[in-house]
Design an enzyme around this catalytic site. Structure first.
Site, PDB file in Angstrom:
ATOM      1  N   ASP A 139       0.836  -1.201   0.000  1.00 23.48           N
ATOM      2  CA  ASP A 139       0.000   0.000   0.000  1.00 23.48           C
ATOM      3  C   ASP A 139       0.878   1.261   0.000  1.00 23.48           C
ATOM      4  O   ASP A 139       0.559   2.262  -0.631  1.00 23.48           O
ATOM      5  CB  ASP A 139      -0.877   0.066   1.265  1.00 23.48           C
ATOM      6  CG  ASP A 139      -1.752  -1.160   1.472  1.00 23.48           C
ATOM      7  OD1 ASP A 139      -1.309  -2.265   1.110  1.00 23.48           O
ATOM      8  OD2 ASP A 139      -2.855  -1.015   2.028  1.00 23.48           O
ATOM      9  N   LYS A 194     -10.237 -10.064  -7.121  1.00 23.51           N
ATOM     10  CA  LYS A 194     -10.508  -9.324  -5.878  1.00 23.51           C
ATOM     11  C   LYS A 194     -10.289  -7.827  -6.068  1.00 23.51           C
ATOM     12  O   LYS A 194     -11.057  -7.008  -5.587  1.00 23.51           O
ATOM     13  CB  LYS A 194      -9.583  -9.845  -4.777  1.00 23.51           C
ATOM     14  CG  LYS A 194      -9.788  -9.155  -3.433  1.00 23.51           C
ATOM     15  CD  LYS A 194      -8.809  -9.663  -2.382  1.00 23.51           C
ATOM     16  CE  LYS A 194      -9.036  -8.971  -1.042  1.00 23.51           C
ATOM     17  NZ  LYS A 194      -7.964  -9.218  -0.082  1.00 23.51           N
ATOM     18  N   GLN A 195      -9.201  -7.486  -6.754  1.00 26.52           N
ATOM     19  CA  GLN A 195      -8.838  -6.064  -6.867  1.00 26.52           C
ATOM     20  C   GLN A 195      -8.009  -5.863  -8.120  1.00 26.52           C
ATOM     21  O   GLN A 195      -7.411  -6.820  -8.629  1.00 26.52           O
ATOM     22  CB  GLN A 195      -8.054  -5.638  -5.640  1.00 26.52           C
ATOM     23  CG  GLN A 195      -6.734  -6.363  -5.477  1.00 26.52           C
ATOM     24  CD  GLN A 195      -6.209  -6.308  -4.051  1.00 26.52           C
ATOM     25  OE1 GLN A 195      -6.466  -7.195  -3.265  1.00 26.52           O
ATOM     26  NE2 GLN A 195      -5.481  -5.245  -3.729  1.00 26.52           N
ATOM     27  N   GLU A 235      -5.671 -11.140  -4.926  1.00 25.28           N
ATOM     28  CA  GLU A 235      -5.455 -12.219  -3.959  1.00 25.28           C
ATOM     29  C   GLU A 235      -6.465 -13.357  -4.115  1.00 25.28           C
ATOM     30  O   GLU A 235      -6.457 -14.284  -3.323  1.00 25.28           O
ATOM     31  CB  GLU A 235      -5.489 -11.662  -2.542  1.00 25.28           C
ATOM     32  CG  GLU A 235      -4.327 -10.729  -2.276  1.00 25.28           C
ATOM     33  CD  GLU A 235      -4.298 -10.168  -0.867  1.00 25.28           C
ATOM     34  OE1 GLU A 235      -5.279 -10.326  -0.138  1.00 25.28           O
ATOM     35  OE2 GLU A 235      -3.278  -9.558  -0.507  1.00 25.28           O
TER      36      GLU A 235
END
Ligand code: BGC
Length: 788
Positions: free
Chosen positions: A362, A592-593, A488
């Site tokens: 992040d 997921k992302q 993930e």
């Protein structure tokens, strides 16, 4: 939160007009103050009621065992968890015989304001005690951005209609009782009473507590000093105990008479400094702050923030909520990193204990891009922290049978703390993310000292990792197998495109830097042959592509998998990881992302425009956004390919993640990456800011609901202002030597003070807006409530 009627929409502050105990914990996160070294949650001055009490010092953690049901070689065995350290915020108040506690009596008004320009948290309330006495209580709190070890509170109490006797108890409080968390009991035992008392003292208006952590062996010191004004007949008393220092003030007050207590708090911690040295350190910090004085601290804070906003502000016309949200986001991103100096920037900053206070990718992929353009010094510090953890990362690589450095997926002090390797150690992309952050910093600052003393080594050691992790097949193609990309829900995949492209850039840049810095390269035992192997691996990197579909594969064979049964997945079954087994997620097409979409941003140079459009159309219906790290980059690519309305919706989601508590966990701390994502969506999305190699480019867009966006970015000690209106984009260099940027494909050399307007380019022609999985469409954003 701001959808809650207690929160107002204003351009430069976050105002809560009533106290609502049901959102107390969330409000403590959004009202948290920090300078990156000290973090104080927005707990009420009187300590209770509270959602989650929180005082943190960056880098202060406790070690504990990481329990596993089954043994596996290389599983990290020791965890690190952020500690709630000595609470210096507490000022309790007794009005005649009754404690000031808002759960009792009558609260007539209660307002809290986080002022983003002054960096202060104000509180003002009017309360009648159960005994019938009414008082006005005001406080102002700051965590100093200029004096790193200092936080301070000014607290005032004033009777309204009748004389009262008040007692203020200003405290330093260690080992506070915290709400129980669902944890393994072996871990909870270690974390309860983690601070072992070493020394306590109370001398006049000064208090000091020194503790040591039991397992990590860190010494933590806190001291406070007080200044009281406002009444005759004041009586004071100070006392201390192993876990508490208390300065009490008693005074009779007539209506309209104000008792004011100014409290300075200093903090320090160390692994190696002695008890006397720590004592002196916190006392010295207090002495310094005392000589600056309360007003001096306020002035310094304002000046620091004035300078920040002059080089960082974003103005939005057409959506007051986004205007507020982006400044709120920038403020918290700054707070997370401003004075971290040689420490990590955790995923929650220092606003809560969520994720155990760990730092992830992040930092490098979301937070540092923002700080690079707005507060570049903080970026150098954050990357120097990574550099300081190289010994641990090298050790981890050896343990895994690899060369170079394997940086941890999650950590506080450098040790890998992820207990789930498919979404931990296997996420090797973090190494390339660090390299990418280094290169971005160099491009935007031209900091040659950093390049020589920090960048070369980080790049070389990460390049070594890629060469030992990957291999050349019989046709010479380079593969990186068995890794987890950003998504993930597709763990341990082969040739994850994001990882491969990021590793490719890492390898190539390492080769360039090593050749530019032969002395550093020699010291790192880099030889020509090794450099050649990096170039070779980069040149032959596998780029998985499905020719039939005409799209990139997120990882080899991804598009061959069965598509997740979205039609039979209910809205309340998201996030999927809480309702379906990982084994099933891993073998289906469900994202997921942002993963491939992120690759299109970070390595946009590796994709043709049509590939981006087709890729976005393919992956959108598979992407569920079960992470707060997704919406912002979906916004960026949506804007780039021309779906500006969708980009705007995603911007709204990233921007309001915490202000509206969209993931229902803001109580544990803010989502610093998503806050950073607000800026990324605006500047990377609508501004179209990219940097490829040493060139800074813009491809501006404006969504239909906004009439103007203006932002400022720091480039090589200059401020560049970009203003986008419906018809025009104007680039203005606000000082310094000329600088050349690229607008679309045109090179423009900007000179200070000479605006360069260009017509706003038309949007690319795109097909229909891609869809999302059922119930996962971002909320359509309509400009919200008018400013109050
Ligand atoms: C995300 C990771 C992220 C972590 C911390 C996870 O849910 O999937 O990408 O690093 O949260 O924010």
């Amino acid at each position: 939160m701001i959808s809650h009627p207690a929160f107002a929409v204003e351009p430069w502050c976050l105002r809560e007009t009533h106290l609502h105990l049901e959102v107390l914990a969330q409000s403590e996160s959004v009202f948290a103050l920090s300078n990156g070294h000290i973090g104080w949650r927005g707990n009420l001055d009187e300590g209770e009621p509270h959602g989650l009490p929180g005082s943190y010092l960056n880098g202060v953690y406790e070690r504990h065992p990481l329990p596993y049901p089954e043994i596996g070689y290389g599983n990290p065995e020791t965890g690190q968890t952020i500690l709630n350290i000595t609470n210096g915020k507490v000022i309790r108040l007794l009005v005649d015989d009754t404690p000031f506690d808002l759960r009792y009596g009558r609260l007539h008004s209660h307002e809290r304001v986080l002022d983003l320009r002054s960096g202060l948290l104000h509180r003002d309330c009017l309360w009648t005690a159960p005994t019938g006495r009414t008082v006005r209580v005001r406080s102002t709190r700051l965590v100093s951005l200029t004096q790193r070890a200092i936080a301070a509170v000014a607290f005032e109490v004033e009777p309204v209609d009748e004389p009262v006797r008040v007692v203020l108890q200003s405290e330093l409080l260690a080992n506070e009782q915290l709400p129980k968390e669902p944890r393994d009991p072996r871990v909870s035992t270690v974390l309860e009473t983690a601070l072992r008392p070493e020394e306590h003292a109370a001398m006049g208006s000064r208090l000091r507590l020194i503790h040591r952590t039991a397992h990590s062996g860190l010494r933590v010191a806190a001291a406070a000093d007080h200044h009281v004004t406002g009444s005759e007949g004041i009586d004071t008393l100070s006392e201390s105990f192993p876990d508490m220092g208390r300065f009490a003030v008693t005074a009779p007050l007539a209506p309209g008479q104000r008792l004011r207590l100014e409290k300075l708090v200093s903090y320090g911690w160390s692994q190696s400094r002695s008890l006397p040295a720590m004592r002196d350190q916190v006392d010295a910090a207090l002495t310094g702050a005392r000589s600056t004085g309360w007003q001096g601290l306020l002035d310094e804070q304002h000046a620091y923030l004035d300078a920040f906003w002059a080089g960082a502000d974003v103005e939005i016309d057409g959506d007051p909520e986004i205007q507020q949200a982006v400044r709120f986001a920038l403020f918290h991103v700054l707070q997370a990193g401003a004075r971290a100096e040689g420490r990590a920037i955790p995923a929650k900053g220092l606003t809560g204990s969520g994720y155990d206070g760990h730092c992830f990718w992040d930092t490098e992929t979301f937070v540092l891009p923002v700080l690079t353009c707005t507060a570049p010094k903080a970026v150098a510090e954050a990357l120097r922290w990574r550099h300081s953890t190289l010994p641990e990362a090298r050790k981890r690589a050896r343990q895994l049978g690899l060369r170079g450095a394997a940086f941890p997926w999650r950590t506080i002090a450098g040790l890998e703390c992820s207990g789930y390797w498919p979404a931990g150690t296997a996420a090797f992309h973090i190494n390339a993310d660090i390299a990418d952050a280094v290169l971005r910093y160099l491009c935007f600052t031209g900091d040659r000292d950093f390049e020589a003393d920090t960048a070369v080594e980080l790049l070389v050691e990460t390049a070594r990792l890629w060469c030992s992790l990957g291999y050349h097949d019989s046709q010479g193609r380079f593969h990186i197998d068995g890794v987890t990309g950003p998504d993930e829900y597709s763990a341990v995949a082969n040739d994850n495109l994001y990882t491969n492209l990021m590793a490719q850039a890492n390898l190539k840049a390492a080769a360039d830097l090593a050749q530019r810095h032969p002395a550093q390269a020699t010291a790192l035992r880099v030889e020509e042959e090794e450099i050649a192997s990096w170039r070779d691996a980069a040149a032959s990197m596998t780029i998985p592509y499905n020719d039939e579909l005409g799209i990139h594969e997120q990882s080899a064979g991804f598009t061959r998998h069965e598509v997740w049964d979205f039609a039979h997945t209910r809205a309340d079954q998201y996030p999927l990881l809480l309702h379906f087994p990982y084994f099933d997620l891993y073998r289906k097409q469900v994202v997921k992302q942002a993963d491939l979409i992120l690759a299109m941003v970070m390595r946009g140079d590796a994709f043709a425009a049509e590939d981006k459009t087709r890729g976005f159309a393919y992956y959108e219906p598979l992407t569920v956004r079960d992470s707060s790290l997704s919406a912002c980059f979906q916004a960026v690519i949506a804007a780039e390919v021309g779906h500006t309305r969708l980009a705007y919706d995603y911007l709204g989601e990233a921007a309001l993640m915490d202000l509206e508590d969209l993931q229902h966990n803001t109580r544990n701390g803010l989502h610093i990456a998503s806050l950073a994502g607000t800026w990324l969506a605006l500047v990377g999305g609508f501004g179209g800011l990219r940097h490829f190699e040493d060139t800074i480019r813009f491809t501006p867009r404006l969504p239909e609901n906004l009439t103007r966006i203006r932002f400022i970015v720091n480039i090589q000690q200059r401020h560049l202002q970009v203003e986008i209106t419906r018809t025009t984009v104007t680039y203005t260099l606000l000082g310094g030597d000329p600088y050349t940027i690229v607008h679309l494909d045109e090179h423009i050399t900007l000179t200070s003070g000479a605006p360069e307007p260009r017509p706003l380019p038309p949007l690319p022609r795109v097909g229909p807006e891609p869809s999302q999985p059922p119930s996962r469409r971002p909320r359509p954003r309509r400009p919200g409530r008018p400013p109050t």
